[in-house]
Structures are given as C-alpha cells and as structure tokens.
Write a protein that holds these residues in place. Structure first.
Motif, mmCIF file in Angstrom:
data_model
loop_
_atom_site.group_PDB
_atom_site.id
_atom_site.type_symbol
_atom_site.label_atom_id
_atom_site.label_comp_id
_atom_site.label_asym_id
_atom_site.label_seq_id
_atom_site.Cartn_x
_atom_site.Cartn_y
_atom_site.Cartn_z
ATOM 1 N N LYS A 93 12.794 20.493 92.439
ATOM 2 C CA LYS A 93 11.396 20.065 92.458
ATOM 3 C C LYS A 93 10.670 20.673 93.658
ATOM 4 C CE LYS A 93 8.420 16.062 92.209
ATOM 5 N NZ LYS A 93 8.325 14.625 92.036
ATOM 6 N N GLU A 94 11.295 20.615 94.822
ATOM 7 C CA GLU A 94 10.680 21.178 96.020
ATOM 8 C C GLU A 94 10.517 22.688 95.897
ATOM 9 O OE1 GLU A 94 8.693 21.706 99.342
ATOM 10 O OE2 GLU A 94 9.129 19.747 98.479
ATOM 11 N N ALA A 95 11.509 23.362 95.348
ATOM 12 C CA ALA A 95 11.428 24.814 95.160
ATOM 13 C C ALA A 95 10.304 25.167 94.189
ATOM 14 C CB ALA A 95 12.761 25.359 94.652
ATOM 15 N N MET A 96 10.157 24.395 93.119
ATOM 16 C CA MET A 96 9.084 24.662 92.153
ATOM 17 C C MET A 96 7.719 24.410 92.788
ATOM 18 S SD MET A 96 10.199 25.950 89.409
ATOM 19 C CE MET A 96 8.926 25.708 88.198
ATOM 20 N N ASN A 97 7.610 23.393 93.629
ATOM 21 C CA ASN A 97 6.336 23.143 94.309
ATOM 22 C C ASN A 97 5.976 24.294 95.246
ATOM 23 O OD1 ASN A 97 5.595 20.740 93.104
ATOM 24 N ND2 ASN A 97 6.749 19.509 94.566
ATOM 25 N N ARG A 98 6.959 24.816 95.978
ATOM 26 C CA ARG A 98 6.700 25.977 96.857
ATOM 27 C C ARG A 98 6.287 27.186 96.019
ATOM 28 N NH1 ARG A 98 11.421 24.316 99.379
ATOM 29 N NH2 ARG A 98 12.541 26.037 98.433
ATOM 30 N N PHE A 99 6.999 27.409 94.915
ATOM 31 C CA PHE A 99 6.693 28.531 94.024
ATOM 32 C C PHE A 99 5.271 28.395 93.476
ATOM 33 C CE2 PHE A 99 7.487 30.416 89.608
ATOM 34 C CZ PHE A 99 7.226 31.704 90.018
ATOM 35 N N LYS A 100 4.900 27.189 93.072
ATOM 36 C CA LYS A 100 3.562 26.945 92.541
ATOM 37 C C LYS A 100 2.494 27.270 93.582
ATOM 38 C CE LYS A 100 2.654 22.676 91.826
ATOM 39 N NZ LYS A 100 2.512 21.310 91.267
ATOM 40 N N GLY A 145 0.032 27.934 86.112
ATOM 41 C CA GLY A 145 1.209 27.714 85.271
ATOM 42 C C GLY A 145 1.598 28.943 84.478
ATOM 43 N N GLY A 146 0.619 29.621 83.931
ATOM 44 C CA GLY A 146 0.894 30.832 83.150
ATOM 45 C C GLY A 146 1.515 31.929 83.992
ATOM 46 N N GLU A 147 0.996 32.105 85.194
ATOM 47 C CA GLU A 147 1.550 33.136 86.083
ATOM 48 C C GLU A 147 2.950 32.761 86.545
ATOM 49 O OE1 GLU A 147 1.974 36.664 88.038
ATOM 50 O OE2 GLU A 147 0.472 36.076 86.550
ATOM 51 N N MET A 148 3.197 31.471 86.745
ATOM 52 C CA MET A 148 4.550 31.039 87.111
ATOM 53 C C MET A 148 5.539 31.424 86.007
ATOM 54 S SD MET A 148 3.830 27.267 88.747
ATOM 55 C CE MET A 148 5.566 26.870 88.983
ATOM 56 N N VAL A 149 5.161 31.155 84.773
ATOM 57 C CA VAL A 149 6.035 31.487 83.635
ATOM 58 C C VAL A 149 6.248 32.992 83.552
ATOM 59 C CG1 VAL A 149 6.226 31.458 81.117
ATOM 60 C CG2 VAL A 149 5.477 29.404 82.346
ATOM 61 N N ARG A 150 5.177 33.776 83.697
ATOM 62 C CA ARG A 150 5.318 35.240 83.639
ATOM 63 C C ARG A 150 6.282 35.737 84.705
ATOM 64 N NH1 ARG A 150 0.082 34.765 81.796
ATOM 65 N NH2 ARG A 150 -0.875 34.617 83.849
ATOM 66 N N GLN A 151 6.153 35.222 85.918
ATOM 67 C CA GLN A 151 7.044 35.668 87.003
ATOM 68 C C GLN A 151 8.483 35.242 86.759
ATOM 69 O OE1 GLN A 151 5.701 35.010 91.004
ATOM 70 N NE2 GLN A 151 3.625 35.689 90.550
ATOM 71 N N MET A 152 8.683 34.022 86.245
ATOM 72 C CA MET A 152 10.052 33.579 85.956
ATOM 73 C C MET A 152 10.693 34.424 84.861
ATOM 74 S SD MET A 152 10.008 29.430 86.362
ATOM 75 C CE MET A 152 8.469 29.080 85.536
ATOM 76 N N ILE A 153 9.928 34.753 83.842
ATOM 77 C CA ILE A 153 10.448 35.606 82.760
ATOM 78 C C ILE A 153 10.771 36.989 83.298
ATOM 79 C CG2 ILE A 153 9.821 36.803 80.621
ATOM 80 C CD1 ILE A 153 8.269 34.215 79.854
ATOM 81 N N ARG A 154 9.872 37.551 84.101
ATOM 82 C CA ARG A 154 10.100 38.878 84.668
ATOM 83 C C ARG A 154 11.376 38.898 85.517
ATOM 84 N NH1 ARG A 154 5.163 40.185 85.956
ATOM 85 N NH2 ARG A 154 5.084 38.866 87.782
ATOM 86 N N LYS A 155 11.574 37.884 86.355
ATOM 87 C CA LYS A 155 12.777 37.818 87.187
ATOM 88 C C LYS A 155 14.035 37.693 86.344
ATOM 89 C CE LYS A 155 10.513 35.961 91.252
ATOM 90 N NZ LYS A 155 10.319 34.809 92.141
ATOM 91 N N GLN A 156 13.965 36.905 85.286
ATOM 92 C CA GLN A 156 15.143 36.743 84.411
ATOM 93 C C GLN A 156 15.457 38.050 83.693
ATOM 94 O OE1 GLN A 156 17.261 34.262 84.229
ATOM 95 N NE2 GLN A 156 18.466 35.334 82.715
#
Length: 67
Positions: free
Chosen positions: A16-23, A51-62
């Motif tokens: 949760k803390e990591a996602m908040n920092r990422f956000k 939220g959309g950019e978070m998803v794009r970055q997570m997909i790109r990293k994966q």
C-alpha cells in the motif's frame, strides 16, 4: 466469494505504501497536483489520468521484465 471492496484493499501493508509513493510520482510526472489526504478538488480527468498512467507504466515494466 470476494467481498464488495476487495479490489481496493491491499493485503500487504508495504504494498500500500509503495503504491501511494508510485501514485505521487506519477502525478508529479504528468503535472497533476496530488497531495496527501483529501484530493476532492481533482477533476475526474485528472484522477483518471493518474490511474491510467500508473497502469501503463506497470504494464511497460512487466513487458520489459519478460524480454
């Protein structure tokens, strides 16, 4: 059966803390004035863009890790 709010609940407190920092990082990158606590002054477009950019970055990293 999953509870109604299971999609928004983090099982691991560190996640949760990591996602908040990422956000916060993503919001800063795209110029959205996100702050700790209440953000009711954001438009739906601004909130959705974070939220959309978070998803794009997570997909790109994966995808990069799968190469």
């Amino acid at each position: 059966m999953a509870s109604k709010n299971s999609g928004s609940r983090m099982e691991v407190p560190q996640a949760k803390e990591a996602m908040n920092r990422f956000k916060m990082e993503v919001a800063n990158e795209i110029g959205v004035n996100l702050k700790d606590g209440y953000n009711g002054d954001l438009t739906s477009r601004e909130a959705g863009s974070v939220g959309g950019e978070m998803v794009r970055q997570m997909i790109r990293k994966q995808e990069e890790s799968m190469k």
